[in-house]
Design a protein around this motif. Sequence first.
Motif, PDB file in Angstrom:
ATOM      1  N   ASP A  65      -4.352 -10.390 -10.325  1.00 58.42           N
ATOM      2  CA  ASP A  65      -3.517  -9.215 -10.591  1.00 58.42           C
ATOM      3  C   ASP A  65      -3.771  -8.109  -9.569  1.00 58.42           C
ATOM      4  O   ASP A  65      -2.823  -7.512  -9.037  1.00 58.42           O
ATOM      5  N   LEU A  66      -5.030  -7.843  -9.288  1.00 59.61           N
ATOM      6  CA  LEU A  66      -5.338  -6.776  -8.329  1.00 59.61           C
ATOM      7  C   LEU A  66      -4.953  -7.189  -6.906  1.00 59.61           C
ATOM      8  O   LEU A  66      -4.456  -6.359  -6.145  1.00 59.61           O
ATOM      9  N   ARG A  67      -5.146  -8.451  -6.548  1.00 59.42           N
ATOM     10  CA  ARG A  67      -4.716  -8.898  -5.209  1.00 59.42           C
ATOM     11  C   ARG A  67      -3.216  -8.676  -5.045  1.00 59.42           C
ATOM     12  O   ARG A  67      -2.763  -8.162  -4.014  1.00 59.42           O
ATOM     13  N   HIS A  68      -2.434  -9.039  -6.056  1.00 63.26           N
ATOM     14  CA  HIS A  68      -0.985  -8.856  -5.996  1.00 63.26           C
ATOM     15  C   HIS A  68      -0.639  -7.368  -5.875  1.00 63.26           C
ATOM     16  O   HIS A  68       0.216  -6.984  -5.077  1.00 63.26           O
ATOM     17  N   LYS A  69      -1.303  -6.530  -6.650  1.00 65.09           N
ATOM     18  CA  LYS A  69      -1.017  -5.099  -6.609  1.00 65.09           C
ATOM     19  C   LYS A  69      -1.376  -4.519  -5.242  1.00 65.09           C
ATOM     20  O   LYS A  69      -0.654  -3.670  -4.714  1.00 65.09           O
ATOM     21  N   ARG A  70      -2.467  -4.962  -4.654  1.00 65.39           N
ATOM     22  CA  ARG A  70      -2.838  -4.470  -3.324  1.00 65.39           C
ATOM     23  C   ARG A  70      -1.798  -4.874  -2.283  1.00 65.39           C
ATOM     24  O   ARG A  70      -1.481  -4.102  -1.373  1.00 65.39           O
ATOM     25  N   HIS A  74       0.356  -2.230  -0.134  1.00 65.79           N
ATOM     26  CA  HIS A  74       0.411  -2.273   1.331  1.00 65.79           C
ATOM     27  C   HIS A  74       1.853  -2.345   1.813  1.00 65.79           C
ATOM     28  O   HIS A  74       2.208  -1.711   2.816  1.00 65.79           O
ATOM     29  N   ARG A  75       2.696  -3.071   1.118  1.00 63.92           N
ATOM     30  CA  ARG A  75       4.109  -3.190   1.510  1.00 63.92           C
ATOM     31  C   ARG A  75       4.752  -1.801   1.525  1.00 63.92           C
ATOM     32  O   ARG A  75       5.428  -1.429   2.484  1.00 63.92           O
ATOM     33  N   LEU A  76       4.528  -1.011   0.482  1.00 60.05           N
ATOM     34  CA  LEU A  76       5.094   0.338   0.426  1.00 60.05           C
ATOM     35  C   LEU A  76       4.455   1.259   1.468  1.00 60.05           C
ATOM     36  O   LEU A  76       5.145   2.016   2.160  1.00 60.05           O
ATOM     37  N   PHE A  77       3.140   1.204   1.563  1.00 64.04           N
ATOM     38  CA  PHE A  77       2.441   2.050   2.526  1.00 64.04           C
ATOM     39  C   PHE A  77       2.870   1.735   3.958  1.00 64.04           C
ATOM     40  O   PHE A  77       3.165   2.640   4.746  1.00 64.04           O
ATOM     41  N   ASP A  78       2.918   0.452   4.302  1.00 65.01           N
ATOM     42  CA  ASP A  78       3.299   0.057   5.666  1.00 65.01           C
ATOM     43  C   ASP A  78       4.710   0.503   6.021  1.00 65.01           C
ATOM     44  O   ASP A  78       5.011   0.781   7.181  1.00 65.01           O
ATOM     45  N   ALA A  79       5.587   0.593   5.030  1.00 68.47           N
ATOM     46  CA  ALA A  79       6.957   1.048   5.280  1.00 68.47           C
ATOM     47  C   ALA A  79       6.975   2.475   5.827  1.00 68.47           C
ATOM     48  O   ALA A  79       7.876   2.841   6.587  1.00 68.47           O
ATOM     49  N   ILE A  80       5.988   3.277   5.472  1.00 68.57           N
ATOM     50  CA  ILE A  80       5.926   4.661   5.965  1.00 68.57           C
ATOM     51  C   ILE A  80       5.742   4.683   7.470  1.00 68.57           C
ATOM     52  O   ILE A  80       6.473   5.374   8.187  1.00 68.57           O
ATOM     53  N   TRP A  81       4.784   3.943   7.986  1.00 72.17           N
ATOM     54  CA  TRP A  81       4.577   3.982   9.432  1.00 72.17           C
ATOM     55  C   TRP A  81       5.524   3.043  10.178  1.00 72.17           C
ATOM     56  O   TRP A  81       5.921   3.330  11.309  1.00 72.17           O
ATOM     57  N   CYS A 100      -8.263  12.837  -1.290  1.00 68.75           N
ATOM     58  CA  CYS A 100      -9.587  13.398  -0.977  1.00 68.75           C
ATOM     59  C   CYS A 100     -10.601  12.289  -0.716  1.00 68.75           C
ATOM     60  O   CYS A 100     -11.689  12.252  -1.321  1.00 68.75           O
ATOM     61  N   LEU A 101     -10.252  11.386   0.186  1.00 68.79           N
ATOM     62  CA  LEU A 101     -11.103  10.247   0.521  1.00 68.79           C
ATOM     63  C   LEU A 101     -11.628  10.373   1.941  1.00 68.79           C
ATOM     64  O   LEU A 101     -10.990  10.989   2.794  1.00 68.79           O
ATOM     65  N   SER A 102     -12.753   9.758   2.195  1.00 69.35           N
ATOM     66  CA  SER A 102     -13.262   9.661   3.564  1.00 69.35           C
ATOM     67  C   SER A 102     -12.491   8.546   4.278  1.00 69.35           C
ATOM     68  O   SER A 102     -11.792   7.757   3.637  1.00 69.35           O
ATOM     69  N   SER A 103     -12.656   8.474   5.570  1.00 67.66           N
ATOM     70  CA  SER A 103     -11.974   7.406   6.317  1.00 67.66           C
ATOM     71  C   SER A 103     -12.467   6.027   5.879  1.00 67.66           C
ATOM     72  O   SER A 103     -11.709   5.062   5.894  1.00 67.66           O
ATOM     73  N   ASN A 104     -13.717   5.914   5.454  1.00 66.07           N
ATOM     74  CA  ASN A 104     -14.249   4.631   4.979  1.00 66.07           C
ATOM     75  C   ASN A 104     -13.675   4.233   3.623  1.00 66.07           C
ATOM     76  O   ASN A 104     -13.632   3.049   3.289  1.00 66.07           O
ATOM     77  N   GLN A 105     -13.241   5.193   2.836  1.00 64.05           N
ATOM     78  CA  GLN A 105     -12.718   4.915   1.499  1.00 64.05           C
ATOM     79  C   GLN A 105     -11.209   4.671   1.494  1.00 64.05           C
ATOM     80  O   GLN A 105     -10.683   4.144   0.525  1.00 64.05           O
ATOM     81  N   ALA A 106     -10.530   5.075   2.551  1.00 64.69           N
ATOM     82  CA  ALA A 106      -9.067   5.049   2.585  1.00 64.69           C
ATOM     83  C   ALA A 106      -8.530   3.689   3.049  1.00 64.69           C
ATOM     84  O   ALA A 106      -7.775   3.598   4.013  1.00 64.69           O
ATOM     85  N   HIS A 107      -8.920   2.649   2.347  1.00 63.98           N
ATOM     86  CA  HIS A 107      -8.449   1.295   2.645  1.00 63.98           C
ATOM     87  C   HIS A 107      -7.976   0.651   1.346  1.00 63.98           C
ATOM     88  O   HIS A 107      -8.724   0.618   0.358  1.00 63.98           O
ATOM     89  N   ILE A 108      -6.770   0.149   1.354  1.00 66.08           N
ATOM     90  CA  ILE A 108      -6.180  -0.415   0.151  1.00 66.08           C
ATOM     91  C   ILE A 108      -7.020  -1.570  -0.388  1.00 66.08           C
ATOM     92  O   ILE A 108      -7.095  -1.772  -1.596  1.00 66.08           O
ATOM     93  N   GLY A 109      -7.702  -2.289   0.466  1.00 64.83           N
ATOM     94  CA  GLY A 109      -8.580  -3.374   0.034  1.00 64.83           C
ATOM     95  C   GLY A 109      -9.761  -2.917  -0.803  1.00 64.83           C
ATOM     96  O   GLY A 109     -10.427  -3.715  -1.438  1.00 64.83           O
ATOM     97  N   GLU A 110     -10.006  -1.625  -0.825  1.00 68.06           N
ATOM     98  CA  GLU A 110     -11.076  -1.043  -1.640  1.00 68.06           C
ATOM     99  C   GLU A 110     -10.542  -0.446  -2.939  1.00 68.06           C
ATOM    100  O   GLU A 110     -11.313  -0.044  -3.801  1.00 68.06           O
ATOM    101  N   PHE A 111      -9.218  -0.378  -3.074  1.00 66.02           N
ATOM    102  CA  PHE A 111      -8.605   0.356  -4.175  1.00 66.02           C
ATOM    103  C   PHE A 111      -8.632  -0.408  -5.487  1.00 66.02           C
ATOM    104  O   PHE A 111      -8.484  -1.624  -5.525  1.00 66.02           O
TER     105      PHE A 111
END
Length: 136
Positions: A65-70, A74-81, A100-111
């Motif tokens: 479930d979480l893999r699918h959601k990630r 990513h599909r929505l996020f990637d559409a922005i750039w 309010c995340l650090s650069s190390n925390q701002a990865h969808i694979g961590e969400f």
Amino acid sequence: MKKKTTIHCPYCGAKATLHPASYVYGDAAKTENMLYVCDRYPKCDSYVGVHAGTMKPKGTLANGDLRHKRIETHRLFDAIWKNGILSRKNAYRWIQDTFCLSSNQAHIGEFSDYRCDCLMDECRKVLQNNHVKIAC
């Protein structure tokens, strides 16, 4: 020399072991791809890919479930750039600023499931405000 990292499954607590992707995907897997897989697989269906040529996980272990959601996030996020609303670098900076995340925390694979939902909502707003149509 770098100390080896031990990864544990967030669902059952078992250790995760590095395996070829074929361990999960069978013959359909690309031979060079690797995954950290929960040692209780397939009973516990959590795993995560690794960055090519490394043993570094792309994020945290996730169940189906979480893999699918990630992937959807990513599909929505990637559409922005990909639609030129922000550069890829600035899109990741936008995630940092929005949550309010650090650069190390701002990865969808961590969400988490919740953080994915929040980011998808924010991405939809940005895409809608920029008149980019997205598939539901």
